[in-house]
Design a protein around this motif. Sequence first.
Motif, PDB file in Angstrom:
ATOM      1  N   MET A  32      -6.132   0.541   6.151  1.00  0.00           N
ATOM      2  CA  MET A  32      -4.983   0.139   5.341  1.00  0.00           C
ATOM      3  C   MET A  32      -3.839   1.137   5.496  1.00  0.00           C
ATOM      4  N   TYR A  33      -4.196   2.401   5.595  1.00  0.00           N
ATOM      5  CA  TYR A  33      -3.180   3.447   5.722  1.00  0.00           C
ATOM      6  C   TYR A  33      -2.407   3.292   7.023  1.00  0.00           C
ATOM      7  N   LYS A  34      -3.112   2.896   8.083  1.00  0.00           N
ATOM      8  CA  LYS A  34      -2.468   2.757   9.394  1.00  0.00           C
ATOM      9  C   LYS A  34      -1.709   1.445   9.531  1.00  0.00           C
ATOM     10  N   ASP A  35      -2.070   0.452   8.726  1.00  0.00           N
ATOM     11  CA  ASP A  35      -1.470  -0.874   8.820  1.00  0.00           C
ATOM     12  C   ASP A  35      -0.223  -0.938   7.944  1.00  0.00           C
ATOM     13  N   GLU A  36       0.941  -1.113   8.574  1.00  0.00           N
ATOM     14  CA  GLU A  36       2.197  -1.137   7.835  1.00  0.00           C
ATOM     15  C   GLU A  36       2.299  -2.340   6.900  1.00  0.00           C
ATOM     16  N   THR A  37       1.521  -3.385   7.157  1.00  0.00           N
ATOM     17  CA  THR A  37       1.622  -4.605   6.350  1.00  0.00           C
ATOM     18  C   THR A  37       0.517  -4.723   5.297  1.00  0.00           C
ATOM     19  N   SER A  38      -0.334  -3.710   5.179  1.00  0.00           N
ATOM     20  CA  SER A  38      -1.446  -3.799   4.231  1.00  0.00           C
ATOM     21  C   SER A  38      -0.926  -3.831   2.788  1.00  0.00           C
ATOM     22  N   ARG A  39      -1.654  -4.561   1.951  1.00  0.00           N
ATOM     23  CA  ARG A  39      -1.225  -4.707   0.560  1.00  0.00           C
ATOM     24  C   ARG A  39      -2.436  -4.848  -0.356  1.00  0.00           C
ATOM     25  N   PHE A  40      -2.262  -4.482  -1.615  1.00  0.00           N
ATOM     26  CA  PHE A  40      -3.236  -4.778  -2.652  1.00  0.00           C
ATOM     27  C   PHE A  40      -2.871  -6.116  -3.283  1.00  0.00           C
ATOM     28  N   ILE A  41      -3.877  -6.853  -3.762  1.00  0.00           N
ATOM     29  CA  ILE A  41      -3.639  -8.079  -4.519  1.00  0.00           C
ATOM     30  C   ILE A  41      -4.060  -7.810  -5.950  1.00  0.00           C
ATOM     31  N   PHE A  58       0.849  -1.183   0.000  1.00  0.00           N
ATOM     32  CA  PHE A  58       0.000   0.000   0.000  1.00  0.00           C
ATOM     33  C   PHE A  58       0.894   1.246   0.000  1.00  0.00           C
ATOM     34  N   ARG A  59       0.711   2.132  -0.965  1.00  0.00           N
ATOM     35  CA  ARG A  59       1.566   3.309  -1.100  1.00  0.00           C
ATOM     36  C   ARG A  59       0.971   4.501  -0.356  1.00  0.00           C
ATOM     37  N   LYS A  60       1.569   4.802   0.779  1.00  0.00           N
ATOM     38  CA  LYS A  60       1.078   5.928   1.560  1.00  0.00           C
ATOM     39  C   LYS A  60       1.383   7.263   0.883  1.00  0.00           C
ATOM     40  N   ASP A  61       2.450   7.294   0.108  1.00  0.00           N
ATOM     41  CA  ASP A  61       2.823   8.565  -0.512  1.00  0.00           C
ATOM     42  C   ASP A  61       1.849   8.975  -1.611  1.00  0.00           C
ATOM     43  N   ALA A  62       0.947   8.047  -1.984  1.00  0.00           N
ATOM     44  CA  ALA A  62      -0.054   8.384  -2.997  1.00  0.00           C
ATOM     45  C   ALA A  62      -1.132   9.292  -2.432  1.00  0.00           C
ATOM     46  N   GLY A  63      -1.221   9.377  -1.090  1.00  0.00           N
ATOM     47  CA  GLY A  63      -2.225  10.237  -0.482  1.00  0.00           C
ATOM     48  C   GLY A  63      -3.454   9.457  -0.073  1.00  0.00           C
ATOM     49  N   PHE A  64      -3.940   9.719   1.129  1.00  0.00           N
ATOM     50  CA  PHE A  64      -5.086   8.975   1.656  1.00  0.00           C
ATOM     51  C   PHE A  64      -6.325   9.136   0.783  1.00  0.00           C
ATOM     52  N   THR A  65      -6.619  10.369   0.403  1.00  0.00           N
ATOM     53  CA  THR A  65      -7.875  10.622  -0.328  1.00  0.00           C
ATOM     54  C   THR A  65      -7.813  10.155  -1.778  1.00  0.00           C
ATOM     55  N   LYS A  66      -6.621   9.891  -2.284  1.00  0.00           N
ATOM     56  CA  LYS A  66      -6.499   9.470  -3.679  1.00  0.00           C
ATOM     57  C   LYS A  66      -6.649   7.965  -3.849  1.00  0.00           C
TER      58      LYS A  66
END
Length: 405
Positions: free
Chosen positions: A243-252, A178-186
């Motif tokens: 997902m933003y708060k979870d360091e291990t979150s991922r997209f499949i 999960f890319r946090k640098d993409a921005g939460f609202t995006k």
Amino acid sequence: MAKQQKLTEEDDALLAALGIEVQAKRTAKYSPREERIIAGFEEIQKFVEEHGRLPEHGENKDIFERLFAVRLEQICKQEECRELLRDLDHQNLLNGNFKPVADVPDDINDDELLAQLGVPEIEENSITNLKHVKPRVEKKAAEEIANRTRCEDFENFKPLFVAVKKDIDIGFRKTIRFRKDAGFTKTSLKKAQFIIVGGQIAYISEIGETFKAPNGEEDARLRVIYANGTESNILLRSLIRAMYKDETSRFITDSDSGPLFSGENSKDDLESGIIYVLRSLADHPTIKENQAIVHKIGVTGGAVEKRLSNAKNDPTFLMADVEIVATYKLANINRTKLENIIHKFFQAAKLDIEIVDRFGKPVRVREWFLVPLFIIDEMVEKIKDGTISEYYYDPASANFKRVNS
């Protein structure tokens, strides 16, 4: 300076009286390795806080819990790690004194709960008795995080989770951080999408009507099914926030054959490639006894015969001559990816044998499988038509079986 110190102590005392924990800023400097150890331990602490128990081993546990269990064991074995983390271990995870949280009935009242926790009864007229007033932070958390309930129709979704795990294993799907640098609202999620959050694979089964959230962003109510047989009725923005708060979150990623058969080339693609099947002529008892079904399966971009020129001296070919029993030509394939998929597909039928090379060194060979030729033919056809991820190979019956059967 003394006055300023006094004010600080009073502030800390006031915050403590309000039940707000005051943590001193960490001033110690740690090496990169120590920082990684601390970060890994904090992930374990977060798991224990959320689940009320230590992480455990077991095939029925998700991969992150098993990872935390191994990590905790390794930390406890090393004095250096225990000393580093001693002051951070508020849950007594390192000394074996951790006490799991007892199960508490949902309908228990405040007085009964306090009695079980050993807290003396508070007088009703006490001005400090705020047991019926929840802090704003607690309210916000309750609003954002939906409670999971048992999924009554999980049998309808179970095959999907089995299939997606198989797709990941053989390379048809990937997990993307999960890319946090993409921005939460995006960040956006869609129906029928698989994600990993909280250490669980989750499936977005339904998305309700879109509405405007108080902050002006679009939101919607979701039905999310989890691999452990639970579900939640959660807001889209709340799930993204989790997902933003979870360091291990991922997209499949979606299921497709990617560059294996696509019209787009990658740096590893060739105009054509060959799947080859070889039979060994070795004198090894195991090989001779099962010669009809012992096959080496590989992928090459050149002439197969060229690879076999030095078979007698190559442990890859069992230090013996081989014969080509089948070849299959495919256009525009990623050789490495295709070979990995084939080998993972037949993993359960892998030949486990050790031979001695020409230097007298024992070598455990790879890429040889106990698989009949007709099964290999069928496997190639399923790769061509893109249905290989729907099946697995059962060595006991020497046949294909559907993943969801």
